[in-house]
Scaffold this motif. Structure first.
Motif, short mmCIF file in Angstrom:
data_model
loop_
_atom_site.label_atom_id
_atom_site.label_comp_id
_atom_site.label_asym_id
_atom_site.label_seq_id
_atom_site.Cartn_x
_atom_site.Cartn_y
_atom_site.Cartn_z
N GLN A 91 0.83 -1.20 0.00
CA GLN A 91 0.00 0.00 0.00
C GLN A 91 0.86 1.25 0.00
OE1 GLN A 91 -3.47 0.13 2.58
NE2 GLN A 91 -3.43 -2.09 2.84
N GLU A 92 1.99 1.20 0.70
CA GLU A 92 2.87 2.37 0.76
C GLU A 92 3.45 2.69 -0.61
OE1 GLU A 92 5.06 5.51 2.66
OE2 GLU A 92 3.23 4.39 3.14
N VAL A 93 3.91 1.66 -1.33
CA VAL A 93 4.44 1.88 -2.67
C VAL A 93 3.34 2.39 -3.60
CG1 VAL A 93 5.41 0.72 -4.69
CG2 VAL A 93 6.32 0.22 -2.41
N ARG A 94 2.15 1.84 -3.50
CA ARG A 94 1.04 2.28 -4.35
C ARG A 94 0.67 3.73 -4.06
NH1 ARG A 94 -4.33 -1.19 -3.83
NH2 ARG A 94 -4.36 -0.12 -1.81
N ARG A 95 0.63 4.11 -2.80
CA ARG A 95 0.28 5.50 -2.44
C ARG A 95 1.31 6.47 -3.00
NH1 ARG A 95 -1.44 3.39 2.69
NH2 ARG A 95 0.69 3.59 3.47
N ARG A 96 2.57 6.11 -2.88
CA ARG A 96 3.62 7.06 -3.22
C ARG A 96 3.90 7.16 -4.72
NH1 ARG A 96 8.17 6.04 1.34
NH2 ARG A 96 9.31 7.52 0.00
N LEU A 97 3.60 6.12 -5.47
CA LEU A 97 3.86 6.17 -6.91
C LEU A 97 2.59 6.29 -7.74
CD1 LEU A 97 6.79 3.62 -7.04
CD2 LEU A 97 6.92 6.07 -7.48
N GLY A 98 1.44 6.04 -7.15
CA GLY A 98 0.17 6.31 -7.83
C GLY A 98 -0.12 5.42 -9.02
N VAL A 99 0.39 4.17 -9.00
CA VAL A 99 0.09 3.22 -10.06
C VAL A 99 -0.38 1.91 -9.42
CG1 VAL A 99 1.76 4.22 -11.67
CG2 VAL A 99 2.48 2.36 -10.14
N PRO A 100 -1.05 1.04 -10.21
CA PRO A 100 -1.48 -0.25 -9.65
C PRO A 100 -0.29 -1.08 -9.16
CG PRO A 100 -2.56 0.17 -11.75
CD PRO A 100 -1.51 1.23 -11.59
N VAL A 101 -0.50 -1.79 -8.06
CA VAL A 101 0.54 -2.65 -7.48
C VAL A 101 -0.05 -4.05 -7.30
CG1 VAL A 101 1.92 -3.13 -5.42
CG2 VAL A 101 1.80 -0.80 -6.33
N VAL A 102 0.69 -5.06 -7.75
CA VAL A 102 0.34 -6.46 -7.52
C VAL A 102 1.33 -7.01 -6.50
CG1 VAL A 102 -0.07 -8.71 -8.56
CG2 VAL A 102 -0.48 -6.64 -9.89
N PHE A 103 0.83 -7.62 -5.43
CA PHE A 103 1.66 -8.01 -4.29
C PHE A 103 1.51 -9.50 -4.03
CE2 PHE A 103 2.35 -8.31 0.38
CZ PHE A 103 3.57 -7.67 0.49
N ASP A 104 2.62 -10.21 -3.98
CA ASP A 104 2.59 -11.65 -3.72
C ASP A 104 3.90 -12.04 -3.05
OD1 ASP A 104 1.82 -14.38 -3.77
OD2 ASP A 104 0.89 -14.15 -5.74
N THR A 105 4.05 -13.32 -2.74
CA THR A 105 5.29 -13.78 -2.12
C THR A 105 6.43 -13.74 -3.14
OG1 THR A 105 4.90 -16.10 -2.69
CG2 THR A 105 4.01 -15.31 -0.59
N ASP A 106 7.63 -13.64 -2.63
CA ASP A 106 8.80 -13.64 -3.51
C ASP A 106 8.90 -14.94 -4.30
OD1 ASP A 106 9.31 -15.07 -1.16
OD2 ASP A 106 11.28 -14.20 -0.81
N VAL A 107 8.50 -16.06 -3.68
CA VAL A 107 8.60 -17.35 -4.37
C VAL A 107 7.50 -17.51 -5.41
CG1 VAL A 107 10.02 -18.73 -2.83
CG2 VAL A 107 7.65 -18.31 -2.24
N ASN A 108 6.31 -16.99 -5.16
CA ASN A 108 5.29 -17.01 -6.21
C ASN A 108 5.70 -16.12 -7.38
OD1 ASN A 108 3.38 -18.89 -5.51
ND2 ASN A 108 1.88 -17.44 -4.72
N ALA A 109 6.31 -14.98 -7.08
CA ALA A 109 6.81 -14.13 -8.16
C ALA A 109 7.86 -14.85 -8.97
CB ALA A 109 7.37 -12.83 -7.59
#
Length: 291
Positions: A91-109
């Motif tokens: 949420q912090e990255v999304r608020r500060r950069l104003g673009v959609p963010v997809v968030f998952d585990t490092d291993v799923n990525a």
């Protein structure tokens, strides 16, 4: 062409990149993992400089909340990483950069990166396991990334521990001698007094490590029935380790699974990432492309 941002957060470093594919990385930066505020500030500053990006994918160490409907979506939750428990990342990255963010585990990525461009292309059901500072696992089942009550926690499986052969109590602050507690990079260093990278060729170290990893992987094979297991992470840089793990897995299965993948092709069934150390950050870019 739309450009995407990717962040792979790790216990010791964050890998950040902007691009569209392995052949089109426009910019990349490695950031040491320090405090949450400082680390997130540096990642946001990199993406701000390297952008603009259409969306950002974040593959994060965990445990974490990846449920988009949850008020704590994007948070790292009960991580043993000092100072990082219950930290808002997504949420912090999304608020500060104003673009959609997809968030998952490092291993799923990383699994998505290998499925898109690497060793798991064309597979419907597979697992990605990382053996580094900690141990984690993710993957796909039926063509979809693994999720559920929370997310897979391969590193916290309880495996047999012969305390006479290995009196080391384990490193996990929650479970002691779970798979991560016995076989992670942290565990290797604590048991032997030196980092894994300084123990090259020591048979005692790598035979024990292979046994523990094989015990965990046999559980994964029997429960999830993956078509392939991709094993990454810094500990796997030891050249003797993967052949030892393959041999131990074959021994533990003991002929029970009558399938050529494990009876004849173990060298391709258990394999290293085709994308190498970039699986995670490229997978984060692949996550962003699903936004």
């Amino acid at each position: 062409m739309s450009v995407y941002g990717g962040i792979e957060t790790g216990g010791s470093k964050w890998e950040c990149a902007v691009g569209t594919s392995p052949e089109d990385l426009r910019s990349a930066e490695t950031i040491p993992t320090t405090t949450p505020a400082e680390t997130i500030d540096r990642a946001v500053a990199f993406l701000d400089r390297a952008g603009p990006v259409k969306a950002i994918g974040i593959g994060s160490f965990g445990p974490l909340d990846a449920n988009p409907g949850s008020p704590t979506w994007g948070h790292v939750t009960t991580t043993p990483k000092p100072g990082w428990a219950h930290t808002d990342v997504g949420q912090e990255v999304r608020r500060r950069l104003g673009v959609p963010v997809v968030f998952d585990t490092d291993v799923n990525a990383a699994a998505l990166g290998e499925h898109t461009w690497g060793a798991a292309r064309g597979l419907d059901t597979f697992c990605y396991v990382t053996v580094g500072t900690g141990i984690g696992g993710g993957g796909m089942a039926g063509g979809k990334l693994l999720h559920g009550l929370v997310h897979p926690e391969f590193g916290h499986m309880r495996i047999p521990h012969d305390r006479e052969a290995d009196p080391f109590p384990g490193m996990c602050p929650y479970h002691g001698d779970c798979l991560e507690g016995l076989a992670s990079g942290r565990a290797i260093e604590a048991r032997w007094g030196r980092p894994a990278a300084d123990l090259d060729g020591d048979g005692r170290v790598w035979e024990l490590e292979a046994r523990y990893l094989a015990l965990g992987l046999v559980c994964v094979i029997c429960v999830l029935s993956p078509e392939r297991i991709v094993v990454g992470g810094g500990v796997m840089n030891e050249p003797s380790l993967l052949p030892l793990v393959r041999s131990e897995v074959t021994q533990f299965l003991n002929g029970y699974l009558d399938n050529p993948a494990v009876t004849e092709n173990m060298s391709t069934y258990l394999t290293l990432p085709a994308l190498g150390s970039r699986s995670g950050v490229l997978g984060a870019i692949a996550l962003a492309q699903t936004a």
